[in-house]
Design a protein around this motif. Sequence first.
Motif, PDB file in Angstrom:
ATOM      1  N   ALA A  65      49.579  39.801  53.405  1.00 50.45           N
ATOM      2  CA  ALA A  65      48.413  39.491  52.591  1.00 50.45           C
ATOM      3  C   ALA A  65      47.555  40.741  52.405  1.00 50.45           C
ATOM      4  CB  ALA A  65      47.597  38.378  53.246  1.00 50.45           C
ATOM      5  N   ASN A  66      47.327  41.469  53.486  1.00 53.38           N
ATOM      6  CA  ASN A  66      46.544  42.696  53.382  1.00 53.38           C
ATOM      7  C   ASN A  66      47.193  43.681  52.411  1.00 53.38           C
ATOM      8  OD1 ASN A  66      45.016  41.490  55.340  1.00 53.38           O
ATOM      9  ND2 ASN A  66      45.449  42.987  56.944  1.00 53.38           N
ATOM     10  N   ALA A  74      49.183  42.971  49.935  1.00 50.47           N
ATOM     11  CA  ALA A  74      49.070  42.457  48.567  1.00 50.47           C
ATOM     12  C   ALA A  74      47.700  42.789  47.992  1.00 50.47           C
ATOM     13  CB  ALA A  74      49.303  40.956  48.545  1.00 50.47           C
ATOM     14  N   ILE A  75      46.688  42.775  48.841  1.00 54.69           N
ATOM     15  CA  ILE A  75      45.341  43.088  48.370  1.00 54.69           C
ATOM     16  C   ILE A  75      45.173  44.585  48.155  1.00 54.69           C
ATOM     17  CG2 ILE A  75      42.934  43.187  49.115  1.00 54.69           C
ATOM     18  CD1 ILE A  75      43.406  40.395  50.370  1.00 54.69           C
ATOM     19  N   GLU A  76      45.706  45.360  49.090  1.00 55.74           N
ATOM     20  CA  GLU A  76      45.553  46.806  48.969  1.00 55.74           C
ATOM     21  C   GLU A  76      46.349  47.388  47.804  1.00 55.74           C
ATOM     22  OE1 GLU A  76      44.799  49.747  52.233  1.00 55.74           O
ATOM     23  OE2 GLU A  76      46.124  48.354  53.233  1.00 55.74           O
ATOM     24  N   SER A 127      47.059  47.021  44.655  1.00 54.01           N
ATOM     25  CA  SER A 127      46.570  46.197  43.555  1.00 54.01           C
ATOM     26  C   SER A 127      47.412  46.333  42.283  1.00 54.01           C
ATOM     27  CB  SER A 127      45.120  46.569  43.262  1.00 54.01           C
ATOM     28  OG  SER A 127      45.013  47.973  43.097  1.00 54.01           O
ATOM     29  N   GLU A 128      48.179  47.381  42.169  1.00 56.84           N
ATOM     30  CA  GLU A 128      49.011  47.524  40.978  1.00 56.84           C
ATOM     31  C   GLU A 128      49.955  46.324  40.872  1.00 56.84           C
ATOM     32  OE1 GLU A 128      48.948  49.640  43.608  1.00 56.84           O
ATOM     33  OE2 GLU A 128      49.376  51.691  42.959  1.00 56.84           O
ATOM     34  N   ALA A 129      49.929  45.666  39.718  1.00 55.16           N
ATOM     35  CA  ALA A 129      50.708  44.432  39.547  1.00 55.16           C
ATOM     36  C   ALA A 129      52.204  44.688  39.661  1.00 55.16           C
ATOM     37  CB  ALA A 129      50.383  43.796  38.197  1.00 55.16           C
ATOM     38  N   ARG A 163      55.275  44.359  45.983  1.00 55.42           N
ATOM     39  CA  ARG A 163      54.753  43.035  45.631  1.00 55.42           C
ATOM     40  C   ARG A 163      55.857  41.983  45.594  1.00 55.42           C
ATOM     41  NH1 ARG A 163      50.574  41.247  44.095  1.00 55.42           N
ATOM     42  NH2 ARG A 163      48.668  42.424  44.442  1.00 55.42           N
ATOM     43  N   ILE A 195      56.838  41.077  49.099  1.00 55.19           N
ATOM     44  CA  ILE A 195      55.820  40.226  49.718  1.00 55.19           C
ATOM     45  C   ILE A 195      55.977  38.788  49.243  1.00 55.19           C
ATOM     46  CG2 ILE A 195      53.353  39.734  49.795  1.00 55.19           C
ATOM     47  CD1 ILE A 195      52.901  42.805  49.583  1.00 55.19           C
ATOM     48  N   LYS A 196      56.142  38.627  47.938  1.00 52.73           N
ATOM     49  CA  LYS A 196      56.260  37.287  47.378  1.00 52.73           C
ATOM     50  C   LYS A 196      57.469  36.552  47.964  1.00 52.73           C
ATOM     51  CE  LYS A 196      56.251  34.824  42.979  1.00 52.73           C
ATOM     52  NZ  LYS A 196      56.520  34.873  41.534  1.00 52.73           N
ATOM     53  N   LYS A 208      56.870  35.685  51.688  1.00 49.16           N
ATOM     54  CA  LYS A 208      55.863  34.625  51.829  1.00 49.16           C
ATOM     55  C   LYS A 208      56.445  33.274  51.397  1.00 49.16           C
ATOM     56  CE  LYS A 208      51.779  36.019  53.355  1.00 49.16           C
ATOM     57  NZ  LYS A 208      51.108  35.354  54.489  1.00 49.16           N
TER      58      LYS A 208
END
Lengths: 193, 193
Positions: free
Chosen positions: B109-110, B112-114, B116-118, B123, B126-127, B130
């Motif tokens: 989660a951290n 994903a927040i840090e 920020s580039e889509a 990313r 992570i998805k 999760k």
Amino acid sequence: MTDGVVERVRPRDRILETARDMFHKHGIRGVGIDAITEAAGTNKMTLYRHFESKDDLIIECLRATACSANAMWEKFEAENPGDKLAQLHAWVRMAADCLMSDRRGCDMANAAIELSEADHPARQVIKELKEAQRERLVSLCRDAGIGQAELLADTLSLLLEGARVSLQSVGAEGPSAQFVRMAEGLITSFRAR
Amino acid sequence: MTDGVVERVRPRDRILETARDMFHKHGIRGVGIDAITEAAGTNKMTLYRHFESKDDLIIECLRATACSANAMWEKFEAENPGDKLAQLHAWVRMAADCLMSDRRGCDMANAAIELSEADHPARQVIKELKEAQRERLVSLCRDAGIGQAELLADTLSLLLEGARVSLQSVGAEGPSAQFVRMAEGLITSFRAR
DNA sequence: CTCTAAAGTTACAGACCGGTAACACCCTAG
DNA sequence: CTAGGGTGTTACCGGTCTGTAACTTTAGAG
């Protein structure tokens, strides 16, 4: 000054507004001073005449965000004067709208994660502002006649916070999609006690 | 190689382990390659011989974290073989321990927040990870005989995610302190339906 | 012992960062 | 018109960042 008529937006406000937007979209550490000033149509010197440092700018941005949040609370009261339960449902609706219209979550939570230094000056501000918001939600629940007001308020808080984070890591089809159902179910459940 | 006896920890593993720890404590953007290699007792060249880039290292760290999480799921099954409800309670206990012993929340989660580039390469990872964890919790709830298994699992997910974030922004005395009460209450409530 | 692959060392490139200095400009209050 | 404060411009400082090149050292396999 303070002419009253039209009056172009002052550089300080342009910087603040631009910085808020860019910090929100790209993260605090992901945006440099140069990028902010350029996007705000000004320059670095002007920024440093209005803000002591980047950290200072960050803090002012967070305060501005909290201010916007307060405006929303006043809207709840204005649109449902006296009806605290309706205001609580309005809070849920607002939160859901927030989740649908924006994928970058809560600025304060994001900042708390990004600014990992335990003694960063913004941390204290974040804590204060978050505690104030918590207190508002607790009061709302209590005034709506909920018995375990603190517990409901805290549960709703964590749900929203979690939904905002989950939105960023898993996406819109993840657990956050069920936020309204969860929140409404909780309110119903707590009202029945 | 693969001597079988003692065998010093290889540089790659030392780097991975050190990077995980430092990324966790200080955030991804808050830790440089130099700091990692120095703390791992090695050097930059060795790091870049084992990892294509910092982004690659980040992704490998996330995979390693997911691996640790999987090990915990297996522990649940090993300690309460067949008893899915007991495993669900064990999950709650584990989550609570996690909240009390660590103030920096979930690495994914951290991240994903840090990041920020889509379109950041991490990313997608992570998805995926999760979603896998979500599926595990849903299965556990279903196998524990809960009717609305998906809804309970997603609610618990958001609660934990929110608690981890709240811990960082409001602190340990904030809403996250009530996590166990909330989670246990939810399980009881869902079982009664 | 020797040969080789892995690891360490040093230096560097190129970019970006936050922050400052010195100076030119412009707009408005008086 | 004039004075002065707010603003814009340019250049720069010292530091940090990711990533690479070329070379030396080490350690283990045969």
